[in-house]
Design a protein around this motif. Structure first.
Motif, PDB file in Angstrom:
ATOM      1  N   VAL A   1       0.834  -1.210   0.000  1.00 46.26           N
ATOM      2  CA  VAL A   1       0.000   0.000   0.000  1.00 46.26           C
ATOM      3  C   VAL A   1       0.863   1.252   0.000  1.00 46.26           C
ATOM      4  O   VAL A   1       0.673   2.162  -0.821  1.00 46.26           O
ATOM      5  N   VAL A   2       1.836   1.324   0.912  1.00 47.00           N
ATOM      6  CA  VAL A   2       2.688   2.507   1.022  1.00 47.00           C
ATOM      7  C   VAL A   2       3.507   2.698  -0.250  1.00 47.00           C
ATOM      8  O   VAL A   2       3.655   3.815  -0.760  1.00 47.00           O
ATOM      9  N   GLY A   3       4.028   1.593  -0.793  1.00 46.36           N
ATOM     10  CA  GLY A   3       4.850   1.687  -1.998  1.00 46.36           C
ATOM     11  C   GLY A   3       4.076   2.131  -3.214  1.00 46.36           C
ATOM     12  O   GLY A   3       4.538   2.994  -3.976  1.00 46.36           O
ATOM     13  N   THR A   4       2.881   1.591  -3.404  1.00 44.99           N
ATOM     14  CA  THR A   4       2.095   1.952  -4.585  1.00 44.99           C
ATOM     15  C   THR A   4       1.575   3.382  -4.481  1.00 44.99           C
ATOM     16  O   THR A   4       1.562   4.118  -5.475  1.00 44.99           O
ATOM     17  N   LEU A   5       1.155   3.797  -3.283  1.00 46.27           N
ATOM     18  CA  LEU A   5       0.667   5.167  -3.122  1.00 46.27           C
ATOM     19  C   LEU A   5       1.796   6.174  -3.307  1.00 46.27           C
ATOM     20  O   LEU A   5       1.556   7.322  -3.707  1.00 46.27           O
ATOM     21  N   ALA A   6       3.029   5.765  -3.015  1.00 42.89           N
ATOM     22  CA  ALA A   6       4.173   6.661  -3.184  1.00 42.89           C
ATOM     23  C   ALA A   6       4.468   6.925  -4.655  1.00 42.89           C
ATOM     24  O   ALA A   6       5.158   7.899  -4.979  1.00 42.89           O
ATOM     25  N   LEU A   7       3.949   6.088  -5.561  1.00 44.50           N
ATOM     26  CA  LEU A   7       4.186   6.297  -6.992  1.00 44.50           C
ATOM     27  C   LEU A   7       3.637   7.641  -7.458  1.00 44.50           C
ATOM     28  O   LEU A   7       4.167   8.253  -8.383  1.00 44.50           O
ATOM     29  N   GLY A   8       2.570   8.095  -6.818  1.00 45.72           N
ATOM     30  CA  GLY A   8       1.977   9.370  -7.207  1.00 45.72           C
ATOM     31  C   GLY A   8       2.886  10.556  -6.954  1.00 45.72           C
ATOM     32  O   GLY A   8       2.691  11.625  -7.530  1.00 45.72           O
ATOM     33  N   ASN A   9       3.900  10.375  -6.096  1.00 44.28           N
ATOM     34  CA  ASN A   9       4.823  11.463  -5.775  1.00 44.28           C
ATOM     35  C   ASN A   9       6.185  11.268  -6.416  1.00 44.28           C
ATOM     36  O   ASN A   9       7.168  11.860  -5.963  1.00 44.28           O
ATOM     37  N   VAL A  10       6.244  10.443  -7.463  1.00 42.77           N
ATOM     38  CA  VAL A  10       7.539  10.132  -8.046  1.00 42.77           C
ATOM     39  C   VAL A  10       8.178  11.339  -8.727  1.00 42.77           C
ATOM     40  O   VAL A  10       9.391  11.357  -8.952  1.00 42.77           O
ATOM     41  N   LEU A  11       7.386  12.367  -9.058  1.00 44.52           N
ATOM     42  CA  LEU A  11       7.955  13.585  -9.640  1.00 44.52           C
ATOM     43  C   LEU A  11       8.130  14.687  -8.607  1.00 44.52           C
ATOM     44  O   LEU A  11       8.479  15.810  -8.953  1.00 44.52           O
ATOM     45  N   ASN A  12       7.893  14.355  -7.333  1.00 46.17           N
ATOM     46  CA  ASN A  12       8.122  15.319  -6.246  1.00 46.17           C
ATOM     47  C   ASN A  12       9.375  14.889  -5.493  1.00 46.17           C
ATOM     48  O   ASN A  12       9.319  14.038  -4.611  1.00 46.17           O
TER      49      ASN A  12
ATOM     50  N   VAL B   1       0.157  16.671 -14.822  1.00 45.16           N
ATOM     51  CA  VAL B   1      -0.556  15.646 -15.596  1.00 45.16           C
ATOM     52  C   VAL B   1       0.039  14.276 -15.338  1.00 45.16           C
ATOM     53  O   VAL B   1      -0.680  13.288 -15.103  1.00 45.16           O
ATOM     54  N   ILE B   2       1.377  14.179 -15.372  1.00 50.59           N
ATOM     55  CA  ILE B   2       2.035  12.896 -15.115  1.00 50.59           C
ATOM     56  C   ILE B   2       1.737  12.424 -13.697  1.00 50.59           C
ATOM     57  O   ILE B   2       1.447  11.238 -13.466  1.00 50.59           O
ATOM     58  N   SER B   3       1.768  13.329 -12.718  1.00 50.62           N
ATOM     59  CA  SER B   3       1.492  12.964 -11.326  1.00 50.62           C
ATOM     60  C   SER B   3       0.063  12.476 -11.164  1.00 50.62           C
ATOM     61  O   SER B   3      -0.187  11.511 -10.435  1.00 50.62           O
ATOM     62  N   MET B   4      -0.886  13.109 -11.852  1.00 52.32           N
ATOM     63  CA  MET B   4      -2.279  12.686 -11.762  1.00 52.32           C
ATOM     64  C   MET B   4      -2.444  11.266 -12.306  1.00 52.32           C
ATOM     65  O   MET B   4      -3.124  10.428 -11.701  1.00 52.32           O
ATOM     66  N   ILE B   5      -1.798  10.987 -13.435  1.00 48.89           N
ATOM     67  CA  ILE B   5      -1.877   9.641 -14.022  1.00 48.89           C
ATOM     68  C   ILE B   5      -1.282   8.609 -13.064  1.00 48.89           C
ATOM     69  O   ILE B   5      -1.852   7.532 -12.843  1.00 48.89           O
ATOM     70  N   LEU B   6      -0.134   8.936 -12.471  1.00 47.78           N
ATOM     71  CA  LEU B   6       0.526   8.008 -11.556  1.00 47.78           C
ATOM     72  C   LEU B   6      -0.300   7.779 -10.298  1.00 47.78           C
ATOM     73  O   LEU B   6      -0.337   6.667  -9.766  1.00 47.78           O
ATOM     74  N   ILE B   7      -0.974   8.831  -9.809  1.00 48.59           N
ATOM     75  CA  ILE B   7      -1.826   8.670  -8.630  1.00 48.59           C
ATOM     76  C   ILE B   7      -2.989   7.722  -8.934  1.00 48.59           C
ATOM     77  O   ILE B   7      -3.312   6.828  -8.137  1.00 48.59           O
ATOM     78  N   LEU B   8      -3.627   7.892 -10.098  1.00 47.57           N
ATOM     79  CA  LEU B   8      -4.725   7.004 -10.477  1.00 47.57           C
ATOM     80  C   LEU B   8      -4.243   5.562 -10.612  1.00 47.57           C
ATOM     81  O   LEU B   8      -4.900   4.625 -10.144  1.00 47.57           O
ATOM     82  N   VAL B   9      -3.074   5.381 -11.228  1.00 45.36           N
ATOM     83  CA  VAL B   9      -2.514   4.036 -11.387  1.00 45.36           C
ATOM     84  C   VAL B   9      -2.168   3.439 -10.032  1.00 45.36           C
ATOM     85  O   VAL B   9      -2.437   2.254  -9.761  1.00 45.36           O
ATOM     86  N   SER B  10      -1.576   4.244  -9.137  1.00 47.34           N
ATOM     87  CA  SER B  10      -1.151   3.728  -7.839  1.00 47.34           C
ATOM     88  C   SER B  10      -2.350   3.310  -6.989  1.00 47.34           C
ATOM     89  O   SER B  10      -2.300   2.287  -6.302  1.00 47.34           O
ATOM     90  N   TYR B  11      -3.446   4.076  -7.038  1.00 47.61           N
ATOM     91  CA  TYR B  11      -4.639   3.684  -6.294  1.00 47.61           C
ATOM     92  C   TYR B  11      -5.215   2.382  -6.840  1.00 47.61           C
ATOM     93  O   TYR B  11      -5.696   1.530  -6.087  1.00 47.61           O
ATOM     94  N   ARG B  12      -5.164   2.232  -8.146  1.00 47.91           N
ATOM     95  CA  ARG B  12      -5.664   0.999  -8.758  1.00 47.91           C
ATOM     96  C   ARG B  12      -4.807  -0.201  -8.345  1.00 47.91           C
ATOM     97  O   ARG B  12      -5.328  -1.270  -8.021  1.00 47.91           O
TER      98      ARG B  12
END
Length: 296
Positions: free
Chosen positions: A216-227, A274-285
């Protein structure tokens, strides 16, 4: 309407937060149009020339902007990995301490750096890691030449990642300690009756029980990969390490604020969003698929 009559006080309580969000988050989104303009502050959004996707083409044509994207990905991924592994391992070790007072004291000590801002920590690290600072004095005692931690491209990323992990691993440990508290004690009792020692219990009970939380922590962290951490980089970097230490946020700050290229800076920020939004959606999935975790 019947439901609204019962819950209207809650909606009223929520109203200030909604108004704040609209004013400071949604209304400013109208400025995104600057990404498609040759924006001139004295002409305003309505008077600046429309140039379409030229700012985005310029983003990928500039050698330094491509390097900045790579820097951001490398630093962010390293932070993400080590901010997952270190708290995971530390939580297991801390859980093995049987003296409650000692355990809480250690947890408090490693938790404290989280509350210090990077403005304060940046000043401390600059002094500690200077050529004549404490760290290099210690290295000199054991015969190692001074290392320019904050002025050498080969060492800057290492310094950034290690200092970020040191600051945040105590706070991140709380998540895994909470997961450890939820493990059924009867599992350890049964394993002990079967002759399993502490190492076997950790390997076959503790670690598998923590894996869903790790996922859970690892996948949710994908949304912040550009931060990659603007506050930290901004307070530690300098022109000597722009090649390996400059990230998207600091690059936008210099181009949009200092150099006045507001249209180009907006284009970079929009690309990142835009990239962060896509990654957040993917990480939640992924979190829902692998660990059954979902927020909505």
């Amino acid at each position: 309407m019947r439901s609204l009559r019962k819950t209207w006080p809650f909606h009223v309580m929520l109203l200030p937060a909604v108004i704040f969000l609209i004013i400071f988050s949604y209304i400013p989104m109208g400025g995104i149009i600057m990404a498609f303009q040759d924006y001139k502050p004295w002409l305003g959004i309505g008077g600046s020339e429309w140039i379409g996707l030229d700012n985005f083409r310029y983003l990928f044509e500039r050698e330094d902007s491509v390097q900045v994207i790579w820097n951001t990905l490398i630093i962010a991924v390293l932070k993400m990995v080590f901010n997952l592994l270190v708290p995971f391992g530390f939580a297991i070790l801390l859980n093995e301490i049987r003296q409650v007072g000692l355990q809480r004291s250690i947890q408090t000590l490693v938790y404290l750096p989280h509350f210090l801002s990077w403005v304060i920590l940046g000043g401390i690290l600059i002094d500690l890691l200077a050529a004549d600072g404490f760290a290099n004095r210690v290295l000199g005692m054991i015969g190692i030449d001074p290392i320019f931690f904050l002025g050498d491209n080969n060492w800057f990323r290492f310094t950034v990642v290690v200092s970020d992990v040191w600051k945040e691993f105590g706070y991140n440990t709380i998540i895994f300690l909470a997961a450890l508290a939820g493990i059924n004690p009867s599992l350890y009792e049964a394993a002990e009756m079967d002759g399993a020692g502490r190492w076997k219990q950790t390997l076959h009970i503790t670690v598998p029980s923590l894996l869903p939380m790790v996922i859970v922590v690892g996948t949710l962290a994908l949304g912040n990969v550009l931060n990659a951490g603007f506050d930290q980089i901004f307070n530690l970097y300098n022109p000597l390490v722009y090649e390996k230490g400059d990230i998207i946020d600091t690059f936008v700050y210099r181009t949009a604020i200092l150099n006045g290229e507001m249209g180009f800076g907006t284009a970079i920020g929009l690309f990142k969003s835009v990239i962060s939004m896509i990654l957040i959606l993917v990480s939640y999935r992924l979190a829902y698929k692998w660990a059954g975790y979902r927020i909505f």
